[in-house]
Scaffold this motif. Sequence first.
Motif, short mmCIF file in Angstrom:
data_model
loop_
_atom_site.label_atom_id
_atom_site.label_comp_id
_atom_site.label_asym_id
_atom_site.label_seq_id
_atom_site.Cartn_x
_atom_site.Cartn_y
_atom_site.Cartn_z
N GLY A 9 -8.07 -1.69 2.21
CA GLY A 9 -9.31 -1.94 1.48
C GLY A 9 -9.30 -3.32 0.85
N MET A 10 -10.47 -3.71 0.36
CA MET A 10 -10.62 -5.00 -0.29
C MET A 10 -9.65 -5.10 -1.47
SD MET A 10 -14.26 -6.45 -1.54
CE MET A 10 -14.56 -8.20 -1.59
N GLY A 11 -8.88 -6.20 -1.53
CA GLY A 11 -7.95 -6.40 -2.64
C GLY A 11 -6.63 -5.65 -2.50
N VAL A 133 -2.06 -1.28 4.35
CA VAL A 133 -1.61 -1.76 3.05
C VAL A 133 -2.50 -1.09 2.00
CG1 VAL A 133 -1.20 -3.78 1.60
CG2 VAL A 133 -1.00 -3.98 4.09
N LEU A 134 -1.89 -0.36 1.10
CA LEU A 134 -2.63 0.42 0.10
C LEU A 134 -2.31 -0.08 -1.31
CD1 LEU A 134 -1.88 4.03 1.43
CD2 LEU A 134 -3.65 2.45 2.21
N ALA A 135 -3.25 0.13 -2.22
CA ALA A 135 -3.03 -0.19 -3.63
C ALA A 135 -4.01 0.63 -4.45
CB ALA A 135 -3.24 -1.69 -3.89
N PRO A 136 -3.68 0.92 -5.73
CA PRO A 136 -4.61 1.68 -6.57
C PRO A 136 -5.96 0.97 -6.68
CG PRO A 136 -2.44 1.50 -7.61
CD PRO A 136 -2.42 0.58 -6.42
N LEU A 137 -7.03 1.76 -6.74
CA LEU A 137 -8.39 1.23 -6.71
C LEU A 137 -8.65 0.17 -7.78
CD1 LEU A 137 -11.27 1.30 -5.56
CD2 LEU A 137 -11.76 3.19 -7.12
N GLU A 138 -8.32 0.46 -9.04
CA GLU A 138 -8.63 -0.50 -10.11
C GLU A 138 -7.84 -1.80 -9.92
OE1 GLU A 138 -11.19 -0.36 -12.15
OE2 GLU A 138 -11.67 1.55 -11.21
N MET A 139 -6.63 -1.69 -9.41
CA MET A 139 -5.82 -2.88 -9.13
C MET A 139 -6.49 -3.72 -8.05
SD MET A 139 -1.79 -2.95 -8.01
CE MET A 139 -1.05 -2.55 -9.58
N ARG A 140 -7.03 -3.06 -7.02
CA ARG A 140 -7.72 -3.76 -5.94
C ARG A 140 -8.95 -4.49 -6.45
NH1 ARG A 140 -8.93 0.92 -2.05
NH2 ARG A 140 -10.40 -0.61 -1.27
N ILE A 141 -9.72 -3.82 -7.30
CA ILE A 141 -10.94 -4.42 -7.85
C ILE A 141 -10.57 -5.65 -8.69
CG2 ILE A 141 -12.86 -4.07 -9.48
CD1 ILE A 141 -12.86 -1.09 -8.42
N GLU A 142 -9.54 -5.49 -9.51
CA GLU A 142 -9.06 -6.58 -10.36
C GLU A 142 -8.65 -7.80 -9.51
OE1 GLU A 142 -5.32 -6.65 -13.18
OE2 GLU A 142 -6.60 -4.94 -13.68
N ARG A 143 -7.92 -7.54 -8.45
CA ARG A 143 -7.46 -8.65 -7.57
C ARG A 143 -8.64 -9.34 -6.90
NH1 ARG A 143 -2.91 -5.09 -4.48
NH2 ARG A 143 -1.19 -5.27 -5.97
N ALA A 144 -9.59 -8.55 -6.40
CA ALA A 144 -10.74 -9.13 -5.69
C ALA A 144 -11.59 -9.97 -6.64
CB ALA A 144 -11.58 -8.04 -5.05
N VAL A 145 -11.78 -9.48 -7.87
CA VAL A 145 -12.57 -10.22 -8.87
C VAL A 145 -11.83 -11.52 -9.23
CG1 VAL A 145 -13.43 -10.18 -11.26
CG2 VAL A 145 -13.80 -8.21 -9.76
N VAL A 174 2.89 2.46 6.63
CA VAL A 174 2.12 2.34 5.39
C VAL A 174 2.96 1.61 4.34
CG1 VAL A 174 1.01 3.61 3.50
CG2 VAL A 174 0.84 4.47 5.85
N PHE A 175 2.35 0.60 3.72
CA PHE A 175 3.00 -0.11 2.61
C PHE A 175 2.17 0.10 1.35
CE2 PHE A 175 4.34 -2.59 6.35
CZ PHE A 175 5.72 -2.53 6.17
N ASN A 176 2.82 0.51 0.26
CA ASN A 176 2.13 0.65 -1.02
C ASN A 176 2.32 -0.63 -1.81
OD1 ASN A 176 0.98 3.38 -1.05
ND2 ASN A 176 3.11 3.99 -0.71
N ASN A 177 1.24 -1.37 -1.98
CA ASN A 177 1.31 -2.67 -2.64
C ASN A 177 0.89 -2.55 -4.10
OD1 ASN A 177 1.41 -5.42 -3.12
ND2 ASN A 177 -0.63 -5.79 -2.32
N ASP A 178 1.70 -1.81 -4.87
CA ASP A 178 1.38 -1.68 -6.30
C ASP A 178 2.36 -2.48 -7.16
OD1 ASP A 178 3.53 -0.09 -5.79
OD2 ASP A 178 2.62 1.78 -6.50
N GLY A 179 3.15 -3.35 -6.48
CA GLY A 179 4.09 -4.21 -7.20
C GLY A 179 3.69 -5.67 -7.07
N THR A 180 4.68 -6.52 -6.88
CA THR A 180 4.40 -7.96 -6.76
C THR A 180 4.18 -8.33 -5.29
OG1 THR A 180 6.72 -8.56 -6.43
CG2 THR A 180 5.94 -8.41 -8.72
#
Length: 199
Positions: A9-11, A133-145, A174-180
């Motif tokens: 998804g985006m971000g 590549v997955l990441a939590p929704l709010e983190m994705r929104i934050e990155r895209a903004v 599947v990679f969980n991108n919730d870190g750096t």
Amino acid sequence: MKKLFVIGGMGAGKSTARRALTDQGLEYIDLDKVGHDVLLWDTVKEELVETFGEDILDAEGNVERPVLAGKAFLTPADTRKLNRITMPRIEELYTDKLAELEAAGCEAVVVEYSVFKNRMTSLAWSADVVIAVLAPLEMRIERAVASGFDEADVRRRIARQITDADRIEASDVVFNNDGTPEELRNEVIAWWEDYKKTI
């Protein structure tokens, strides 16, 4: 030539994963860039103006992508209209690029694909590996903004995309991108080192 599709998804971090692979010497095709390229075609511009109005063009007669996006992602029906115009052209350009890389003797190509739906009805039907590549929704929104997108636009676009559950089901890796970014990069490189032994 192996085709490695990177979806998310985006971000989520698709570009970080793709860069990790291209830094290992792989060629890549960014389907968003291919999509931008077809917007320069006169036939595509004409059809888009007919469908979405003259105001999607700037003073030079080029498609203003934010204006087009504002109209094309308003409803699922509008998005389908956009896809009917652009997708056949994107597929044509993508197929040409693949043929060039194959002729040049590339062993693998990374394809970054942000509007992936499933493996059967998309450009990914020919994928050897689909990498999500997955990441939590709010983190994705934050990155895209943070990268310059408007939050309302980001939320609208995400709402039009498939869910992470769908991505997991369609993927081989599947990679969980919730870190750096560095952590994701290292995980992707480690996977590639293993995978290339099987090529």
